[in-house]
Design an enzyme around this catalytic site. Structure first.
Site, PDB file in Angstrom:
ATOM      1  N   LEU A 146       0.831  -1.208   0.000  1.00 29.51           N
ATOM      2  CA  LEU A 146       0.000   0.000   0.000  1.00 29.51           C
ATOM      3  C   LEU A 146       0.862   1.253   0.000  1.00 29.51           C
ATOM      4  O   LEU A 146       1.901   1.284   0.646  1.00 29.51           O
ATOM      5  CB  LEU A 146      -0.877   0.038   1.254  1.00 29.51           C
ATOM      6  CG  LEU A 146      -1.689  -1.213   1.577  1.00 29.51           C
ATOM      7  CD1 LEU A 146      -2.413  -1.037   2.904  1.00 29.51           C
ATOM      8  CD2 LEU A 146      -2.666  -1.490   0.456  1.00 29.51           C
ATOM      9  N   LYS A 199       9.089  -8.142  -0.899  1.00 30.46           N
ATOM     10  CA  LYS A 199       8.707  -6.848  -0.306  1.00 30.46           C
ATOM     11  C   LYS A 199       9.915  -5.917  -0.151  1.00 30.46           C
ATOM     12  O   LYS A 199       9.907  -4.758  -0.574  1.00 30.46           O
ATOM     13  CB  LYS A 199       8.039  -7.111   1.050  1.00 30.46           C
ATOM     14  CG  LYS A 199       7.902  -5.916   1.933  1.00 30.46           C
ATOM     15  CD  LYS A 199       6.906  -4.931   1.381  1.00 30.46           C
ATOM     16  CE  LYS A 199       6.977  -3.635   2.145  1.00 30.46           C
ATOM     17  NZ  LYS A 199       5.810  -2.829   2.056  1.00 30.46           N
ATOM     18  N   PHE A 244       8.296   6.614 -10.483  1.00 30.69           N
ATOM     19  CA  PHE A 244       9.432   6.761  -9.557  1.00 30.69           C
ATOM     20  C   PHE A 244      10.672   7.326 -10.221  1.00 30.69           C
ATOM     21  O   PHE A 244      11.799   6.992  -9.867  1.00 30.69           O
ATOM     22  CB  PHE A 244       9.691   5.441  -8.806  1.00 30.69           C
ATOM     23  CG  PHE A 244       8.675   5.261  -7.720  1.00 30.69           C
ATOM     24  CD1 PHE A 244       7.369   4.905  -8.028  1.00 30.69           C
ATOM     25  CD2 PHE A 244       8.991   5.526  -6.393  1.00 30.69           C
ATOM     26  CE1 PHE A 244       6.393   4.814  -7.048  1.00 30.69           C
ATOM     27  CE2 PHE A 244       8.026   5.429  -5.408  1.00 30.69           C
ATOM     28  CZ  PHE A 244       6.727   5.076  -5.743  1.00 30.69           C
ATOM     29  N   CYS A 255       8.602   3.846   5.178  1.00 30.32           N
ATOM     30  CA  CYS A 255       8.940   2.574   4.524  1.00 30.32           C
ATOM     31  C   CYS A 255      10.294   2.573   3.825  1.00 30.32           C
ATOM     32  O   CYS A 255      11.162   1.762   4.158  1.00 30.32           O
ATOM     33  CB  CYS A 255       7.849   2.208   3.540  1.00 30.32           C
ATOM     34  SG  CYS A 255       6.242   2.156   4.315  1.00 30.32           S
TER      35      CYS A 255
HETATM   36  C1  UGA Z   1       6.035   2.798  -0.312  1.00 29.54           C
HETATM   37  C2  UGA Z   1       5.796   1.873  -1.519  1.00 29.54           C
HETATM   38  O1  UGA Z   1       5.543   2.663  -2.684  1.00 29.54           O
HETATM   39  C3  UGA Z   1       4.606   0.953  -1.256  1.00 29.54           C
HETATM   40  O2  UGA Z   1       4.457   0.039  -2.352  1.00 29.54           O
HETATM   41  C4  UGA Z   1       4.890   0.150   0.024  1.00 29.54           C
HETATM   42  O3  UGA Z   1       3.795  -0.691   0.354  1.00 29.54           O
HETATM   43  C5  UGA Z   1       5.100   1.124   1.184  1.00 29.54           C
HETATM   44  O4  UGA Z   1       6.216   1.980   0.864  1.00 29.54           O
HETATM   45  C6  UGA Z   1       5.400   0.302   2.410  1.00 29.54           C
HETATM   46  O5  UGA Z   1       6.403  -0.411   2.418  1.00 29.54           O
HETATM   47  O6  UGA Z   1       4.570   0.269   3.304  1.00 29.54           O
HETATM   48  P1  UGA Z   1       4.900   5.053   0.614  1.00 29.54           P
HETATM   49  O7  UGA Z   1       6.050   5.096   1.566  1.00 29.54           O
HETATM   50  O8  UGA Z   1       3.511   5.245   1.138  1.00 29.54           O
HETATM   51  O9  UGA Z   1       4.876   3.624  -0.159  1.00 29.54           O
HETATM   52  O10 UGA Z   1       5.102   6.198  -0.454  1.00 29.54           O
HETATM   53  P2  UGA Z   1       5.624   6.350  -1.964  1.00 29.54           P
HETATM   54  O11 UGA Z   1       4.545   6.915  -2.787  1.00 29.54           O
HETATM   55  O12 UGA Z   1       6.259   5.128  -2.458  1.00 29.54           O
HETATM   56  O13 UGA Z   1       6.723   7.495  -1.773  1.00 29.54           O
HETATM   57  C7  UGA Z   1       7.879   7.309  -0.961  1.00 29.54           C
HETATM   58  C8  UGA Z   1       8.789   8.519  -1.034  1.00 29.54           C
HETATM   59  O14 UGA Z   1       9.429   8.590  -2.299  1.00 29.54           O
HETATM   60  C9  UGA Z   1       8.092   9.862  -0.853  1.00 29.54           C
HETATM   61  O15 UGA Z   1       8.885  10.677  -0.013  1.00 29.54           O
HETATM   62  C10 UGA Z   1       8.029  10.432  -2.252  1.00 29.54           C
HETATM   63  O16 UGA Z   1       8.006  11.840  -2.258  1.00 29.54           O
HETATM   64  C11 UGA Z   1       9.326   9.895  -2.840  1.00 29.54           C
HETATM   65  N1  UGA Z   1       9.314   9.795  -4.318  1.00 29.54           N
HETATM   66  C12 UGA Z   1       8.457   8.944  -4.931  1.00 29.54           C
HETATM   67  C13 UGA Z   1      10.214  10.530  -5.055  1.00 29.54           C
HETATM   68  O17 UGA Z   1      11.040  11.313  -4.503  1.00 29.54           O
HETATM   69  N2  UGA Z   1      10.229  10.408  -6.408  1.00 29.54           N
HETATM   70  C14 UGA Z   1       9.381   9.578  -7.053  1.00 29.54           C
HETATM   71  O18 UGA Z   1       9.456   9.515  -8.312  1.00 29.54           O
HETATM   72  C15 UGA Z   1       8.466   8.831  -6.302  1.00 29.54           C
END
Ligand code: UGA
Length: 447
Positions: A146, A199, A244, A255
Site C-alpha cells: 500500500l 517486499k 518513480f 517505509c
Molecule cells: C512505499 C511503496 O511505494 C509501497 O508500495 C509500500 O507498500 C510502502 O512503501 C510500504 O512499504 O509500506 P509510501 O512510503 O507510502 O509507499 O510512499 P511512496 O509513494 O512510495 O513514496 C515514498 C517517497 O518517495 C516519498 O517521499 C516520495 O516523495 C518519494 N518519491 C516517490 C520521489 O522522490 N520520487 C518519485 O518519483 C516517487
C-alpha cells in the site's frame, strides 16, 4: 467468499486500519486490535486517527462489520485468521526491530486454532524462525504494497498479491488466496523467505530508482539538461517505465528509509556487503543538503534569513511526517542560523510535535509573508493553484526552490520569482543580491 469467523487484524496503524476497513468493506466480519487503548476508543467512536483519503467514509459505511479491541484474548476467542500488522521500526543499527512481532507470536504460540498471516515488513528468514519456534502455528507471508495517500485503492485493486507459504502450510496459503482473489490482481504463490524478500527488494528498487534519477538531476544541472525531459524520455522505454523517476529532495516516509536500511543490514548480517544500497542511502541524504546550497547561492549567508517550507508531510495526501525531508531541511536551516516557518494542509498537528522550533502558519500566504525564500517540500495540489504573482509581492525576496519540480518554471518566473527546481534547465545561478529583487530578470538557461 466470506470467512465464517471474523478476520483478526493485530495492530491498527496505517496498514492494519486500511486492511481491517477494506476487508469489512468486502463483506467480512473483522475484529481489529491495538494495544493503544486511546486509539481503540477513538476508533470505536468513529474517529480516524490518521489522514488517509476515503478511510473515514469507508469506516463509517462498514461499522456494523467492524469491531475494535484492546486485548488479545478478545481477538483470539473469535478470529482464526490473524493478520499481523504491527510496525517494525528501524533500530539504531538499521536492522528491523521485531519486538512487536515477537510479542504477537508469543501470544499465539501454544495455540493450534489460529493461522498467522504476516503483513508487517520483516527481514527474509523471520517467518521460518517463527515457524521453528511455534511449530503448531500455520504461517503465511503476505506483504503489503500500500502507498499512503492511495492506500484504499491499492488495497481494493492490487497489482499483485504475494502469498508465501512453506511446505505443509500450502492449505493456509490457499485460505489467504481465497480472501484476496475477489480483489483481482495477479496472485504470486511462493515460499515464505521469497515473499519476505519480494517486499524488501521492491521497496529498495523503487528507492534506487529515486536516488538514480536524483543523481541524473544533479548531472543535468552541470550540463544544462532538464531532468523532467530526461525522465520522460527514459520512462517511455517499457523496460524502465515512467514511475518513480521524479527527481526531488529525496524519499522519506515510514517505509523506504527503513526498508532500504533493513535490506542492507540483512545482507550484511549474512556476510554480503550490499554496495549499491549504501550509495542509495547516501545520495538520499546528500540530496537534502543540496537544497541548502541552492538557497545560499541566492541569499548568501542564511543567518537571520526567514525561510518558508511549503508542505511538511513526507508526500501529499497524508499527514505522515516520518522521515519527511522537511525534518532534515528545517534542522539544517536552523543550524545555518535561519528562522523557519512552515505550512502543510493536513500535517500541522504532527508538525507541532516533531518540529517544535518552527513557526507553523495556517495558510501558504501567511507562511510566505515577509519571507526571504521558500522551499516547496511536498507537492500538495493546492500549491499549483496559488496566486504566485501576489505571493511574490508579499515576500521580502521572491526566491523559490521547488524541491519536487512541481510548479511551472515559466509561470513562476513570469510571476517575478527567482525559481529553481531540481535538475531543471534554466535554473538560476543567481548572485545573492540580484535574486533578492522581485523584478530581476531570470538568467538565461545554461548549457
Ligand atoms: C512505499 C511503496 O511505494 C509501497 O508500495 C509500500 O507498500 C510502502 O512503501 C510500504 O512499504 O509500506 P509510501 O512510503 O507510502 O509507499 O510512499 P511512496 O509513494 O512510495 O513514496 C515514498 C517517497 O518517495 C516519498 O517521499 C516520495 O516523495 C518519494 N518519491 C516517490 C520521489 O522522490 N520520487 C518519485 O518519483 C516517487
Amino acid at each position: 467468499m466470506s470467512e465464517q469467523r471474523p478476520i483478526g487484524v493485530i495492530g491498527v496503524g496505517w496498514v492494519g486500519l486500511v486492511t481491517a476497513v477494506c476487508f469489512a468493506d468486502r463483506g467480512h466480519e473483522v475484529i481489529a486490535m491495538d494495544i493503544d487503548e486511546a486509539k481503540v476508543d477513538a476508533l470505536r467512536a468513529g474517529e480516524v486517527p490518521i489522514h488517509e483519503p476515503g478511510l473515514g467514509e469507508l469506516l463509517e459505511r462498514n461499522r456494523e462489520r467492524l469491531r475494535f479491541a484492546a486485548r488479545m484474548p478478545e481477538v483470539l476467542d473469535s478470529a482464526r485468521l490473524l493478520f499481523c500488522c504491527v510496525d517494525t521500526p528501524p533500530t539504531y543499527s538499521g536492522d528491523a526491530d521485531l519486538s512487536r512481532v515477537r510479542a504477537v507470536v508469543s501470544d499465539l504460540s501454544d495455540d493450534g486454532d489460529h493461522l498467522l498471516v504476516m503483513k508487517s515488513t520483516v527481514p527474509s528468514g523471520t517467518g521460518r524462525a517463527i515457524r521453528r519456534d511455534a511449530p503448531d502455528l500455520p504461517y503465511v507471508s503476505c506483504p503489503e504494497f500500500l502507498k499512503e495517500g492511495t492506500a484504499i485503492d491499492d488495497f481494493l485493486h492490487p497489482d499483485r498479491v504475494v502469498i508465501g507459504a512453506d511446505p505443509g502450510d500450502e492449505w493456509a496459503g490457499d485460505q489467504v488466496e481465497a480472501i484476496y482473489r475477489p480483489l483481482g490482481g495477479e496472485i504470486v504463490r511462493t515460499d515464505v523467505a521469497s515473499a519476505e524478500m519480494i517486499k524488501l527488494a521492491a521497496n529498495a528498487f523503487l528507492a534506487t530508482k529515486i536516488s538514480f534519477i536524483n543523481e541524473i538531476a544533479n548531472v543535468c544541472e552541470e550540463v544544462g539538461a532538464d531532468v523532467t525531459e530526461v525522465a520522460r524520455g527514459m520512462g517511455l522505454d517499457e523496460r524502465i517505465g515512467p514511475s518513480f523517476l521524479r527527481a526531488g529532495v529525496g524519499y522519506g516516509g515510514s517505509c523506504f528509509p527503513k526498508d532500504v536500511s533493513a535490506l542492507k543490514q540483512l545482507a550484511g548480517n549474512s556476510g554480503y556487503h550490499f554496495q549499491l544500497l549504501t550509495s542509495v542511502i547516501e545520495v538520499n541524504e546528500l540530496q537534502k543538503r543540496r537544497v541548502i546550497g541552492k538557497l545560499e547561492k541566492h541569499l548568501g549567508s542564511l543567518v537571520g534569513k526567514r525561510v518558508a517550507l511549503l508542505g511538511l508531510a513526507f508526500k501529499p495526501k497524508t499527514d505522515d511526517m516520518r522521515e519527511a525531508s522537511s525534518l532534515v531541511l528545517a534542522s539544517r536551516l536552523q543550524g545555518e542560523g535561519a528562522t523557519v516557518r512552515g505550512y502543510d494542509p493536513v500535517a500541522e498537528n504532527r508538525a507541532r510535535e516533531l518540529l517544535p522550533g518552527i513557526e507553523l502558519l495556517d495558510s501558504p500566504e501567511a507562511a510566505l509573508e515577509g519571507a526571504d525564500a521558500a522551499i516547496l517540500v511536498t507537492e500538495w495540489p493546492e500549491f499549483a493553484e496559488l496566486d504566485w504573482e501576489s505571493l511574490a509581492k508579499r515576500m521580502k525576496a521572491p526566491v523559490l526552490i521547488d524541491g519536487r519540480n512541481y510548479l511551472d518554471p515559466e509561470r513562476l518566473r513570469g510571476a517575478g520569482f527567482a525559481y529553481e527546481g531540481i535538475g531543471r534547465s534554466g535554473d538560476e545561478a543567481a548572485a545573492p543580491a540580484a535574486a533578492a529583487k522581485a523584478d530581476s530578470e531570470p538568467e538565461a538557461p545554461r548549457g
